[in-house]
Design a protein around this motif. Structure first.
Motif, PDB file in Angstrom:
ATOM      1  N   ASP A  49       0.958  10.215   0.310  1.00  0.00           N
ATOM      2  CA  ASP A  49       1.239  11.170  -0.973  1.00  0.00           C
ATOM      3  C   ASP A  49       1.896  11.513  -1.169  1.00  0.00           C
ATOM      4  N   GLN A  50       3.058  11.931   0.048  1.00  0.00           N
ATOM      5  CA  GLN A  50       4.505  12.351   0.465  1.00  0.00           C
ATOM      6  C   GLN A  50       5.886  11.593   0.186  1.00  0.00           C
ATOM      7  N   GLY A  51       5.276  10.602  -0.469  1.00  0.00           N
ATOM      8  CA  GLY A  51       6.257   9.110  -0.441  1.00  0.00           C
ATOM      9  C   GLY A  51       6.631   8.371   0.573  1.00  0.00           C
ATOM     10  N   VAL A  52       5.828   9.379   1.486  1.00  0.00           N
ATOM     11  CA  VAL A  52       7.125   8.751   3.406  1.00  0.00           C
ATOM     12  C   VAL A  52       5.577   6.912   3.833  1.00  0.00           C
ATOM     13  N   MET A  53       6.574   6.167   3.928  1.00  0.00           N
ATOM     14  CA  MET A  53       6.216   4.722   4.721  1.00  0.00           C
ATOM     15  C   MET A  53       5.599   5.223   5.557  1.00  0.00           C
ATOM     16  N   ARG A  54       3.906   4.500   5.858  1.00  0.00           N
ATOM     17  CA  ARG A  54       3.376   4.794   7.256  1.00  0.00           C
ATOM     18  C   ARG A  54       2.504   3.181   7.369  1.00  0.00           C
ATOM     19  N   MET A  55       2.920   3.420   8.466  1.00  0.00           N
ATOM     20  CA  MET A  55       2.226   1.975   9.455  1.00  0.00           C
ATOM     21  C   MET A  55       0.881   1.830   9.595  1.00  0.00           C
ATOM     22  N   ILE A  56      -0.419   1.431   9.105  1.00  0.00           N
ATOM     23  CA  ILE A  56      -1.525   1.322   9.721  1.00  0.00           C
ATOM     24  C   ILE A  56      -1.711  -0.143  10.242  1.00  0.00           C
ATOM     25  N   GLU A  57      -2.830   0.363  11.003  1.00  0.00           N
ATOM     26  CA  GLU A  57      -3.668  -0.909  11.223  1.00  0.00           C
ATOM     27  C   GLU A  57      -4.391  -1.476  10.037  1.00  0.00           C
ATOM     28  N   VAL A  58      -5.153  -2.704   9.936  1.00  0.00           N
ATOM     29  CA  VAL A  58      -5.373  -4.039   8.753  1.00  0.00           C
ATOM     30  C   VAL A  58      -6.835  -4.020   9.192  1.00  0.00           C
ATOM     31  N   GLU A  59      -8.006  -3.370   9.766  1.00  0.00           N
ATOM     32  CA  GLU A  59      -9.327  -3.862  10.687  1.00  0.00           C
ATOM     33  C   GLU A  59      -9.516  -4.954   9.888  1.00  0.00           C
ATOM     34  N   GLU A  60      -9.956  -5.700   8.290  1.00  0.00           N
ATOM     35  CA  GLU A  60     -10.294  -6.415   8.018  1.00  0.00           C
ATOM     36  C   GLU A  60      -9.118  -7.544   7.465  1.00  0.00           C
ATOM     37  N   GLY A  61      -8.198  -8.130   8.474  1.00  0.00           N
ATOM     38  CA  GLY A  61      -6.932  -8.344   8.595  1.00  0.00           C
ATOM     39  C   GLY A  61      -6.534  -9.389   7.064  1.00  0.00           C
ATOM     40  N   PHE A  62      -5.875 -10.342   6.809  1.00  0.00           N
ATOM     41  CA  PHE A  62      -5.042 -10.087   5.387  1.00  0.00           C
ATOM     42  C   PHE A  62      -5.518 -11.799   4.509  1.00  0.00           C
ATOM     43  N   ALA A  63      -5.818 -12.074   3.748  1.00  0.00           N
ATOM     44  CA  ALA A  63      -6.611 -13.123   3.078  1.00  0.00           C
ATOM     45  C   ALA A  63      -5.021 -13.659   3.042  1.00  0.00           C
ATOM     46  N   ILE A  64      -4.866 -15.180   3.411  1.00  0.00           N
ATOM     47  CA  ILE A  64      -4.467 -16.668   3.055  1.00  0.00           C
ATOM     48  C   ILE A  64      -5.515 -17.467   2.037  1.00  0.00           C
ATOM     49  N   PRO A  65      -4.481 -16.665   0.683  1.00  0.00           N
ATOM     50  CA  PRO A  65      -5.291 -17.613   0.051  1.00  0.00           C
ATOM     51  C   PRO A  65      -5.375 -19.560  -0.334  1.00  0.00           C
ATOM     52  N   ALA A  66      -5.779 -20.079  -1.046  1.00  0.00           N
ATOM     53  CA  ALA A  66      -6.465 -21.747  -0.622  1.00  0.00           C
ATOM     54  C   ALA A  66      -5.369 -22.286  -1.468  1.00  0.00           C
ATOM     55  N   GLY A  67      -4.653 -22.654  -0.977  1.00  0.00           N
ATOM     56  CA  GLY A  67      -3.527 -24.211  -1.559  1.00  0.00           C
ATOM     57  C   GLY A  67      -1.999 -22.933  -1.773  1.00  0.00           C
ATOM     58  N   GLY A  68      -2.235 -21.546  -0.765  1.00  0.00           N
ATOM     59  CA  GLY A  68      -1.402 -20.959  -1.175  1.00  0.00           C
ATOM     60  C   GLY A  68      -1.017 -19.769   0.173  1.00  0.00           C
ATOM     61  N   GLN A  69       0.314 -18.806   0.305  1.00  0.00           N
ATOM     62  CA  GLN A  69       0.660 -18.392   1.592  1.00  0.00           C
ATOM     63  C   GLN A  69       0.471 -16.901   1.842  1.00  0.00           C
ATOM     64  N   HIS A  70       0.757 -16.096   2.542  1.00  0.00           N
ATOM     65  CA  HIS A  70       0.392 -14.536   3.197  1.00  0.00           C
ATOM     66  C   HIS A  70       1.884 -14.761   3.944  1.00  0.00           C
ATOM     67  N   GLY A  71       3.096 -13.856   3.536  1.00  0.00           N
ATOM     68  CA  GLY A  71       3.835 -13.523   4.592  1.00  0.00           C
ATOM     69  C   GLY A  71       3.925 -12.236   4.851  1.00  0.00           C
TER      70      GLY A  71
END
Length: 166
Positions: free
Chosen positions: A75-97
């Motif tokens: 909320d102060q506009g600072v970028m912070r790194m956080i863990e994403v416990e649920e992971g990252f979706a990779i769509p069917a026929g698509g990609q995730h960078g």
């Protein structure tokens, strides 16, 4: 009309490992300095399969902990790194960078120094495809992608070769 090969063809399709649907492109890892205690890996994950998959974890002997992370603006506009416990979706026929300043694999508590040209063994674990093992080159010379890098203050590389925090 009989199709004597049909049962064999169905069995072959059903036994094809799901990881054959997952393709990894342009992987690389980096650290902010030779003495860094953390590092990160980046890549493009493509899903050529008919269903969404999800990167749910990663493992490597190069670090005490390996986590999936992203950057979020507080909320102060600072970028912070956080863990994403649920992971990252990779769509069917698509990609995730997994990119600098965005989603990435985080190596925490490095067990050895990483220098330019080293290779890191990394196992990506997908919900459907299972384990995908790859070798990731350490590239400390690659320039940051424009528009993807943000500074943060948690001791990790800010995308410009600088470390904040520690």
């Amino acid at each position: 009309m009989k199709f004597p090969m049909l049962p064999a063809a169905i069995a072959a399709v059903l036994s094809t490992p799901a990881f054959a649907d997952i393709h990894i492109h342009d992987p690389f890892a980096r650290v902010s300095s030779i003495m860094a205690q953390s590092g990160a890996a980046f890549m493009v994950i493509e899903n050529h399969g008919p269903a969404e998959d999800r990167l749910i974890a990663a493992e490597s002997e190069v670090a005490q902990r390996v986590e999936l992370h992203t950057h979020l603006e507080d909320d102060q506009g600072v970028m912070r790194m956080i863990e994403v416990e649920e992971g990252f979706a990779i769509p069917a026929g698509g990609q995730h960078g997994l990119v600098r300043g965005g989603d990435h694999v985080m190596f925490m508590g490095l067990t050895r120094q990483l220098t330019h040209g080293d290779v890191v063994a990394l196992t990506l674990i997908f919900e459907n495809a299972g384990e995908v093992m790859l070798e990731v080159p350490v590239d400390l010379e690659r320039a940051a992608d424009h528009g993807h890098s943000h500074g943060h203050d948690d001791g990790h590389d800010d995308g410009h070769g600088h470390s904040h925090g520690d």
